[in-house]
Design a protein around this motif. Structure first.
Motif, PDB file in Angstrom:
ATOM      1  N   LEU A 137       7.018  13.201   3.231  1.00 44.52           N
ATOM      2  CA  LEU A 137       6.284  12.807   1.918  1.00 44.52           C
ATOM      3  C   LEU A 137       6.421  13.637   0.959  1.00 44.52           C
TER       4      LEU A 137
ATOM      5  N   ASP B  39      10.509   9.622   2.501  1.00 45.92           N
ATOM      6  CA  ASP B  39      10.162   8.225   2.770  1.00 45.92           C
ATOM      7  C   ASP B  39       9.291   7.736   1.653  1.00 45.92           C
ATOM      8  N   SER B  40       8.619   8.616   1.044  1.00 44.63           N
ATOM      9  CA  SER B  40       7.762   7.973  -0.090  1.00 44.63           C
ATOM     10  C   SER B  40       7.225   9.000  -1.055  1.00 44.63           C
TER      11      SER B  40
ATOM     12  N   ALA C  83       4.100   0.619  -5.682  1.00 44.26           N
ATOM     13  CA  ALA C  83       3.177   1.734  -5.239  1.00 44.26           C
ATOM     14  C   ALA C  83       1.783   0.778  -4.564  1.00 44.26           C
TER      15      ALA C  83
ATOM     16  N   VAL D 165       0.844   5.870  -2.977  1.00 44.19           N
ATOM     17  CA  VAL D 165       2.034   6.013  -2.170  1.00 44.19           C
ATOM     18  C   VAL D 165       3.234   5.226  -3.000  1.00 44.19           C
TER      19      VAL D 165
ATOM     20  N   GLY E 152       7.470   4.318  -4.251  1.00 43.67           N
ATOM     21  CA  GLY E 152       8.781   4.314  -3.939  1.00 43.67           C
ATOM     22  C   GLY E 152       9.645   3.364  -4.996  1.00 43.67           C
TER      23      GLY E 152
ATOM     24  N   LYS F  83       8.846  -0.802   2.769  1.00 46.69           N
ATOM     25  CA  LYS F  83       8.815   0.722   3.234  1.00 46.69           C
ATOM     26  C   LYS F  83       7.362   1.193   2.702  1.00 46.69           C
ATOM     27  N   VAL F  84       7.172   1.068   1.431  1.00 43.07           N
ATOM     28  CA  VAL F  84       6.057   1.447   0.657  1.00 43.07           C
ATOM     29  C   VAL F  84       4.633   1.030   1.773  1.00 43.07           C
TER      30      VAL F  84
ATOM     31  N   VAL G  33       4.572   2.750   4.848  1.00 43.48           N
ATOM     32  CA  VAL G  33       3.989   4.087   4.926  1.00 43.48           C
ATOM     33  C   VAL G  33       2.417   4.327   4.498  1.00 43.48           C
TER      34      VAL G  33
END
Length: 229
Positions: free
Chosen positions: A32, A143-144, A188, A205, A207, A214-215, A218
Motif C-alpha cells: 500500500l 496494490d493500492s 476509490a 483506497v 487505484g 481490486k480496490v 483491498v
C-alpha cells in the motif's frame, strides 16, 4: 455511500447489472503506497493522528506500507482545469437569463471557465492522457494507494458563509485529494479511520481506471483490520 464495503459491492453489482466477484484478499503482504507529494500537505492535527494510527494498525496486520514519492501528483493541479470550461459550456445559457438564482460562489466558479480557449482545452486533454499513463506506470508495483480522503475535518459553516476567501480555501482543500483520483480517471473507496466518538476522518483506497474489483477487495481487507476491537 453505504455502511460497509460489502454494501458498496452490492450497489456496484446492481449498477453494473452483474455480480461482482470480489476476491477475499488477506491484508498481510499487500503493498500500500502512501503518496508523499501533495496528498499529505496541510493535514489538520486530528486527520494526521487518525491517519497515522490507521497506518500503524494496517502495518501490524501485515500490510506493507510504502512512503512513495509520486512527484507526478504535483502536476495535477495545473492539469485539472476541466470543470470550469465544461460547466460554463453547459450553464452559459442559463447564466444569461437566471444567474440571480445561482449561489453567487457557484456562478463565479463557472464563469472562470469562460476565458479558456479551445486550443488550451484540447492541449489540457493531451497533457492529462500523458499524465495518466505515467501515473499508472508509477502505481504498477503497488496494490493500492492510500491517503486521507480530505486533509481537514468538516469546518464550521458560519465562517465560510461570511468569508469568500475562507470558503474557497476550504473548498480547494476538501476537493484536492479526491480530484487527483478523478483526474487519473481512477476509482476509490473512502473508509472511516477515526476513533469512535471523534470527528469523522476518511482513509481513501485508490487505484487506476477499471481497477474497481481490486480496490474493493483491498478496501474490504482494510475495513476488517480497522474495525474497533
Amino acid at each position: 455511500m453505504t455502511r460497509s464495503v460489502g454494501d458498496c459491492i452490492l450497489v456496484d453489482s446492481i449498477i453494473a447489472n452483474t455480480t461482482l466477484a470480489i476476491p477475499d484478499l488477506p491484508l498481510a503482504g499487500l503493498r500500500l503506497a502512501v503518496p508523499q507529494t501533495v496528498m499529505l500537505d496541510g493535514l489538520d492535527p486530528h486527520v494526521a493522528r487518525s491517519f497515522a494510527a490507521a497506518l500503524s494498525r494496517l502495518s501490524e496486520a501485515g500490510a506493507i506500507i510504502v512512503d512513495a514519492p509520486f512527484e507526478l501528483l504535483a502536476e495535477a493541479g495545473a492539469i485539472n482545469k476541466f470543470s470550469g470550461p465544461e460547466a460554463f459550456a453547459w450553464h452559459r445559457g442559463l447564466l444569461l437569463t437566471r444567474e440571480a438564482e445561482y449561489d453567487f460562489r457557484v456562478a463565479k466558479r463557472i464563469r472562470m471557465g469562460e476565458s479558456m480557449s479551445a486550443a488550451d482545452y484540447i492541449d489540457m486533454h493531451r497533457r492529462r492522457r500523458e499524465w495518466i499513463s505515467r501515473m499508472e506506470e508509477a502505481m504498477g508495483p503497488f496494490d493500492s494507494l492510500i491517503m486521507p480522503t480530505v486533509p481537514m475535518v468538516a469546518p464550521p459553516i458560519a465562517e465560510l458563509e461570511t468569508s469568500e476567501e475562507a470558503f474557497f480555501k476550504a473548498n480547494s482543500l476538501l476537493l484536492r485529494n479526491p480530484s487527483a483520483i478523478n483526474l487519473l480517471d481512477g476509482c476509490a473507496v473512502s473508509l472511516p479511520c477515526h476513533e469512535e466518538g471523534t470527528l469523522p476522518v476518511g482513509l481513501m483506497v485508490a487505484g487506476p481506471a477499471m481497477a474497481d474489483r481490486k480496490v474493493l477487495a483491498v478496501a474490504r481487507a482494510i475495513e476488517h483490520a480497522l474495525k474497533p476491537d
